[in-house]
Scaffold this motif. Structure first.
Motif, short mmCIF file in Angstrom:
data_model
loop_
_atom_site.label_atom_id
_atom_site.label_comp_id
_atom_site.label_asym_id
_atom_site.label_seq_id
_atom_site.Cartn_x
_atom_site.Cartn_y
_atom_site.Cartn_z
N ASN A 175 14.45 -4.80 3.17
CA ASN A 175 13.42 -4.05 2.43
C ASN A 175 12.89 -2.87 3.25
O ASN A 175 11.82 -2.35 2.97
N ALA A 176 13.66 -2.47 4.25
CA ALA A 176 13.28 -1.33 5.08
C ALA A 176 14.34 -0.25 5.09
O ALA A 176 14.05 0.89 5.45
N ARG A 227 5.24 -13.72 2.55
CA ARG A 227 3.91 -13.39 3.09
C ARG A 227 2.79 -13.84 2.16
O ARG A 227 2.91 -13.77 0.93
N THR A 228 1.70 -14.27 2.73
CA THR A 228 0.50 -14.54 1.94
C THR A 228 -0.36 -13.28 1.91
O THR A 228 -0.21 -12.37 2.74
N GLU A 229 -1.28 -13.25 0.96
CA GLU A 229 -2.20 -12.12 0.85
C GLU A 229 -2.98 -11.92 2.15
O GLU A 229 -3.13 -10.78 2.63
N GLU A 239 -2.49 -8.50 4.28
CA GLU A 239 -3.60 -7.56 4.37
C GLU A 239 -4.10 -7.43 5.81
O GLU A 239 -4.51 -6.33 6.22
N ALA A 240 -4.04 -8.50 6.58
CA ALA A 240 -4.40 -8.39 8.00
C ALA A 240 -3.43 -7.45 8.71
O ALA A 240 -3.83 -6.60 9.52
N GLU A 241 -2.13 -7.58 8.40
CA GLU A 241 -1.15 -6.66 8.96
C GLU A 241 -1.44 -5.23 8.52
O GLU A 241 -1.33 -4.29 9.31
N GLY A 242 -1.82 -5.06 7.25
CA GLY A 242 -2.10 -3.73 6.72
C GLY A 242 -3.31 -3.08 7.37
O GLY A 242 -3.31 -1.87 7.63
N VAL A 243 -4.35 -3.88 7.63
CA VAL A 243 -5.54 -3.33 8.29
C VAL A 243 -5.18 -2.88 9.70
O VAL A 243 -5.59 -1.80 10.15
N ARG A 244 -4.42 -3.70 10.41
CA ARG A 244 -4.01 -3.30 11.76
C ARG A 244 -3.14 -2.05 11.72
O ARG A 244 -3.25 -1.16 12.58
N LEU A 263 4.28 7.29 8.64
CA LEU A 263 4.12 5.95 8.08
C LEU A 263 5.33 5.08 8.38
O LEU A 263 5.20 3.93 8.80
N MET A 264 6.53 5.63 8.15
CA MET A 264 7.73 4.84 8.34
C MET A 264 7.92 4.47 9.80
O MET A 264 8.29 3.33 10.12
N GLU A 265 7.67 5.40 10.69
CA GLU A 265 7.85 5.10 12.11
C GLU A 265 6.83 4.09 12.61
O GLU A 265 7.16 3.20 13.41
N ALA A 266 5.59 4.19 12.13
CA ALA A 266 4.56 3.23 12.56
C ALA A 266 4.81 1.84 11.98
O ALA A 266 4.39 0.83 12.56
N PHE A 267 5.52 1.76 10.86
CA PHE A 267 5.76 0.48 10.18
C PHE A 267 6.99 -0.23 10.73
O PHE A 267 7.24 -1.39 10.38
N ARG A 268 7.77 0.43 11.55
CA ARG A 268 9.01 -0.18 12.07
C ARG A 268 8.71 -1.54 12.71
O ARG A 268 7.76 -1.70 13.47
N GLY A 269 9.51 -2.52 12.38
CA GLY A 269 9.35 -3.85 12.95
C GLY A 269 8.37 -4.74 12.20
O GLY A 269 8.22 -5.91 12.56
N GLN A 270 7.69 -4.22 11.17
CA GLN A 270 6.77 -5.06 10.40
C GLN A 270 7.54 -5.89 9.38
O GLN A 270 8.78 -5.85 9.33
N ASN A 271 6.83 -6.62 8.56
CA ASN A 271 7.43 -7.63 7.70
C ASN A 271 7.38 -7.19 6.23
O ASN A 271 6.45 -7.52 5.51
N PRO A 272 8.37 -6.42 5.77
CA PRO A 272 8.29 -5.89 4.40
C PRO A 272 8.87 -6.83 3.35
O PRO A 272 9.95 -6.58 2.79
N TYR A 273 8.15 -7.91 3.08
CA TYR A 273 8.61 -8.86 2.08
C TYR A 273 7.50 -9.10 1.06
O TYR A 273 6.34 -8.78 1.30
#
Length: 512
Positions: free
Chosen positions: A128-129, A244-246, A250-255, A278-288
């Motif tokens: 999903n990335a 992922r749970t909400e 959302e905790a990941e999103g706030v960070r 945005l894309m570079e900062a999001f690298r390695g996150q959990n896009p599910y």
């Protein structure tokens, strides 16, 4: 006089028989959709339409909003070229780095003529990335299987899967599920328009691999996907796995927002940032997909299946024999030592490490990277064989007809060729058998396996029962021995007990 009339009539019949029948007119490359006319290509045995918009570009104020209907156009729209891929950083699924957000397009390959063909809608992998549907040649499925095949772009990375409380805007919960909503918008477009391309809107199969399969598992549990597909094929991601749970998302999103400097007025700030940042900062996150609220995904897929609150359709589901060799080879491009092997096992399995190492001892593998991949393929994570075995049983108990498989060709062309490493039937290796040319070339026996797999996949799309000419019958899953092993050569296709072969009883005995 009578003889003359008979002779004249006979001569007329001979002349009629000798006159060649007029050639059937070529099908038109133009098709009318609910937003306008598109012009694709008519080829020898199929038609191709590319870059058809199914939603408005999710740019500006539409960034992190549900997909909006595409605006109608006048005249004839060129549908011979792929639309732009969705913004992504280059990864090993073949997408190139790009930052364009105008990407909600789909592509159609259809038989040259006919109507009411089964429809197959493809969701590409790539965590999903990353990923690009333009990489997948849909021709063999469409022509040999006599089906209409659709491939879909959907938002990736931060733009498709970022969750943040400020993005809710008072709507029912959907933050973090924009890519999932894109897929559902594409399925609605298919329901409205696919008959014009020769497809049957009442017979749609959703199929995908890796992240595409994860999204299909979420789609099975999604109330907003109800009625949008009639069968599902999930390749190499277990539908019993949690997403992922909400709270987590959302905790990941706030960070994430804090990391890119959007602490005050985060929604407006995030929408104003360039996609590249945005894309570079999001690298390695959990896009599910994200579970929360009562709208898009209220329950984890497992909970939805156990409660009966899911879209109950026939399911084809499976993985590859050596899934994790892809990641072992990428992570450890050079051989590892016994000390490293045991250290990695302890870091991975904690209190269970001693038992795991006893079952998978270092002495059993000339290349210890294969040992790591084997233990992880058998029992660890959403790609694992035992996780798939769990999903087969879970869906079957819930009342869904299940057809289970394991792709087992250890000579298949690999996605990534690591020198000195035997990739085997690693993650993604089944794809070339459905989409020829994707990873390399097949030999004669492998082409016969490809023919059988295309037959199984497309017959399942036709009526929910996989069959293939000159290939073994495929039993419906009722127990661990009902998994169809798919490999080339005589006897290469056969039912197998993958639970026993992968030590699933052992893995289920370990403490959580």
């Amino acid at each position: 006089m009578r003889l003359v009339r008979i002779a004249a009539a006979t001569l007329s019949l001979v002349m009629i028989a000798a006159t060649p029948a007029p050639a059937a007119s070529a099908p038109s490359p133009k098709v009318r959709t609910d937003t306008g006319v598109v012009k694709g290509e008519v080829r020898k045995d199929h038609r191709v339409f590319r870059g058809i918009p199914y939603a408005e570009p999710p740019t500006g104020p539409l960034r992190w909003r549900p997909p909006q209907p595409a605006k109608p156009w006048t005249g004839v729209r060129d549908a011979t070229k792929f639309g732009s891929q969705c913004a992504q950083l280059a990864e090993f699924y073949g997408g190139r780095t790009s930052y364009g957000e105008d990407c909600l397009y789909l592509n159609i390959t259809a038989p040259r003529r006919g109507r009411d063909r089964p429809v197959m809608v493809w969701l590409h992998g790539g965590g999903n990335a990353s990923g690009n549907p333009a990489l997948y040649d849909l021709t063999k499925l469409a022509t040999r299987g006599d089906v209409v095949v659709v491939s879909v772009n959907y938002r990736l990375g931060a733009l498709g899967w970022l969750a943040h409380p400020a993005l809710e805007a008072g709507e029912r919960y959907q933050s973090g599920n924009y890519g999932l909503l894109d897929q559902q918008a594409a399925l609605r477009w298919v329901r409205r328009n696919i008959a014009a391309f020769g497809g049957d809107p009442r017979n749609v199969t959703l199929f995908g691999e890796s992240a595409g399969a994860a999204d299909i598992c979420a789609g099975l549990a999604s109330p907003t996907a109800a009625g949008l597909f009639d069968k599902a094929i999930a390749q190499s991601f277990s539908c019993s796995s949690a997403t992922r749970t909400e709270e987590q998302a959302e905790a990941e999103g706030v960070r994430f927002a804090e990391a890119v400097g959007c602490t005050a007025g985060p929604a407006a700030c995030l929408r104003a940032l360039p996609a590249k940042k945005l894309m570079e900062a999001f690298r390695g996150q959990n896009p599910y997909p994200v579970v929360g609220g009562d709208h898009v995904l209220p329950l984890q897929p497992r909970a939805a299946f156990e409660s009966g609150r899911f879209n109950r359709v026939p399911v084809m589901h499976g993985n590859t024999l050596d899934e994790m060799r892809l990641y072992a080879g990428l992570t450890y491009p050079k051989p590892i030592t016994q000390a490293q092997y045991e250290q990695i096992a302890r870091a991975t399995y904690g209190a269970n490490a001693a038992q795991v190492l006893a079952r998978y001892p270092a002495t059993g593998y000339p290349d210890l990277r294969i040992g790591l991949a084997t233990m992880m393929t058998h029992g660890t994570g959403p790609l694992a064989t035992c996780a798939h075995q769990d999903a087969f049983a879970l869906l079957s108990r819930a009342g869904a007809p299940v057809y289970a498989y394991q792709f087992a060709d250890r000579t298949a062309p690999p996605l990534m060729d690591v020198p000195g490493f035997e990739e085997g039937a690693e993650h993604t290796t089944e794809l070339i058998y459905l989409f020829p040319g994707l990873l390399g070339r097949l030999n004669a026996e492998q082409r016969r396996l490809s023919d059988a797999m295309v037959g199984y996949w497309t017959s399942f799309a036709r009526d929910g029962r996989p069959r293939a000419a000159r290939a073994p019958s495929w039993p419906q899953f009722r127990g661990s021995g009902d998994v169809l092993s798919l490999a080339p050569g005589r006897g290469g296709i056969h039912p197998a007990d993958t639970a026993a072969e992968s030590n699933c009883a052992f893995w289920s005995s370990l403490r959580p």
